[in-house]
Design an enzyme around this catalytic site. Structure first.
Site, PDB file in Angstrom:
ATOM      1  N   HIS A   4       0.691  -1.319   0.094  1.00  0.00           N
ATOM      2  CA  HIS A   4       0.057  -0.026   0.069  1.00  0.00           C
ATOM      3  C   HIS A   4       0.810   1.271   0.140  1.00  0.00           C
ATOM      4  O   HIS A   4       1.619   1.324   0.846  1.00  0.00           O
ATOM      5  CB  HIS A   4      -1.019   0.118   1.300  1.00  0.00           C
ATOM      6  CG  HIS A   4      -1.853   1.337   1.333  1.00  0.00           C
ATOM      7  ND1 HIS A   4      -3.048   1.185   0.640  1.00  0.00           N
ATOM      8  CD2 HIS A   4      -1.829   2.373   1.701  1.00  0.00           C
ATOM      9  CE1 HIS A   4      -3.667   2.296   0.735  1.00  0.00           C
ATOM     10  NE2 HIS A   4      -3.068   3.141   1.398  1.00  0.00           N
ATOM     11  N   CYS A   5       0.731   2.094  -1.036  1.00  0.00           N
ATOM     12  CA  CYS A   5       1.686   3.161  -1.171  1.00  0.00           C
ATOM     13  C   CYS A   5       0.909   4.496  -0.912  1.00  0.00           C
ATOM     14  O   CYS A   5      -0.044   4.715  -1.212  1.00  0.00           O
ATOM     15  CB  CYS A   5       2.043   3.463  -2.645  1.00  0.00           C
ATOM     16  SG  CYS A   5       3.160   4.673  -3.070  1.00  0.00           S
ATOM     17  N   PRO A   6       1.409   5.161   0.293  1.00  0.00           N
ATOM     18  CA  PRO A   6       0.855   6.546   0.862  1.00  0.00           C
ATOM     19  C   PRO A   6       0.911   7.494  -0.321  1.00  0.00           C
ATOM     20  O   PRO A   6       0.178   8.721  -0.300  1.00  0.00           O
ATOM     21  CB  PRO A   6       1.541   6.813   2.257  1.00  0.00           C
ATOM     22  CG  PRO A   6       2.895   6.066   1.971  1.00  0.00           C
ATOM     23  CD  PRO A   6       2.683   4.959   0.998  1.00  0.00           C
TER      24      PRO A   6
ATOM     25  N   ASN B 111      -2.004   6.943  -2.495  1.00  0.00           N
ATOM     26  CA  ASN B 111      -3.321   6.648  -1.842  1.00  0.00           C
ATOM     27  C   ASN B 111      -4.019   5.683  -2.465  1.00  0.00           C
ATOM     28  O   ASN B 111      -5.178   5.433  -2.351  1.00  0.00           O
ATOM     29  CB  ASN B 111      -3.944   7.778  -1.489  1.00  0.00           C
ATOM     30  CG  ASN B 111      -5.170   7.690  -0.609  1.00  0.00           C
ATOM     31  OD1 ASN B 111      -5.059   7.015   0.346  1.00  0.00           O
ATOM     32  ND2 ASN B 111      -6.320   8.420  -0.919  1.00  0.00           N
TER      33      ASN B 111
END
Length: 375
Positions: free
Chosen positions: A152-154, A157
């Site tokens: 999950h890449c912030p 998002n």
């Protein structure tokens, strides 16, 4: 105490802060490069045109791939991986894990599954109430099971997985090109402005044709930002290129997938060329475009049959690919289909699992593997 749904909405809103930050930096870089550098600072018309054309080309590809990475919804397991109503009620009533596993095994017997938990159990998500396909994991941030989840890449998002992994790779590639191009073309003006700033006055700087305006601060800061992002993106991009060549996700790089015969970090590796095609597809003309061309459906993946799976049908490996293609004896079970996609023209899967005699040919070694089917 605030309701749970209010907290959830606040979390979703705050999750967009990194994306907004990147968007603001990109918008400022566009203004600084186009207006302050090309229009205000550069005097040569030919240099302006070349820089503007190349800049907008890299800018469009960067924004396009970034947009696709952000707004492509992660793929989730299909309905066939959900427990039927009867089995679901039985599973919820059972309190003993052993009995729950028996229910899951009955349902999973008709599904194309190779991987297990570390304890050898069926991978089941109690949150989503689905049997996890191979390489599927539950994302707590997205609150869903994601097919071939990488991470999950912030900064986008979003969950990076089967549906947008190619877009993510292209996003890293074009952002690296974007930063490299800016840093390379701004460098000479950065040096001139830096020299100008270190002088007491513009008159003391010989052969200085640059205007002494506020553009110099944009140019100086633009070079620092481009160089900083370039260094950080280069390491991440190199790492994901290595993962693509090995056909691994970030999760699988840290924790090897567990098959029925144990963990195997190279279980999904098909060779460098086929590993690249798994992500980018067979048609090379689409590799550099952020359009979906990845192979498969995200539910099943061809595996490397180094460790023979005792629950798979009997497999005969023979070097003569033309004969096996002419026989046409390909079983219809989902697991055999997945194997057949991997073996291609080099391996042959037989329909008869009860008794098979080794093939004989002059000067050719034949390997016969006897494996019992799962009852």
């Amino acid at each position: 105490m605030a309701p749970t749904h209010v907290l959830r909405c606040c979390q979703r809103g705050l999750a967009w802060i990194p994306v907004i930050f990147i968007a603001l930096v990109v918008c400022w870089s566009y203004y600084a490069y186009v207006v302050e550098l090309c229009i205000t600072t550069i005097q040569s018309p030919g240099e302006k045109i070349v820089y503007l054309v190349l800049f907008h080309l890299s800018f469009v590809m960067f924004v396009w791939s970034y947009w696709k990475t952000i707004f492509t919804r992660p793929a989730s397991p299909s309905k066939e991986f959900c427990l039927p109503k009867v089995e679901k009620e039985q599973y919820e009533k059972e309190e003993r894990p052993e009995n729950q596993q028996e229910i899951l095994k009955r349902v999973a017997s008709s599904l194309p599954l190779y991987t297990r938990t570390g304890a050898g159990a069926i991978r089941y998500c109690d949150r989503c109430q689905v049997i996890k396909p191979d390489r599927c994991h539950h994302c707590s941030a997205c609150d869903m099971c994601v097919l071939k989840m990488d991470h999950h890449c912030p900064w986008v998002n979003n969950c990076v997985g089967f549906s947008n992994y190619k877009y993510f790779i292209l996003f890293l590639a074009y952002s690296l090109v974007y930063c490299l191009f800016i840093a390379a073309t701004v460098l000479q003006y950065f040096i001139k402005f830096w020299t100008l700033c270190r002088r007491k006055s513009a008159e003391n700087c010989p052969q200085n044709e640059l205007p002494d305006t506020h553009a110099k601060f944009h140019v100086l800061f633009l070079f620092f930002v481009a160089a900083m992002f370039c260094i950080s993106i280069l390491s991440l991009f190199s790492y994901h290129l290595w993962l693509v060549g090995k056909n691994r996700s970030t999760i699988e790089a840290f924790r090897a997938p567990v098959f029925r015969n144990g963990p195997d970090k190279n279980g999904f590796s098909l060779g460098f060329t086929k590993n690249i095609a798994q992500v980018f597809g067979d048609e090379k003309k689409y590799w550099l475009l952020p359009v979906f061309t990845s192979q498969g459906d995200g539910l099943t993946f061809p595996t490397r049959l180094v460790n023979i799976d005792p629950e798979q049908p009997t497999v005969i490996l023979q070097p003569d690919s033309s004969k096996s293609a002419e026989d046409g004896s390909i079983p219809q079970s989902p697991l055999s289909d997945s194997q057949n996609r991997l073996l291609g023209s080099e391996q042959h899967i037989s329909d008869d699992h009860s008794s098979i005699d080794p093939l004989k040919s002059d000067g050719t070694d034949v390997i016969t593997v006897y494996v019992e089917s799962e009852s």
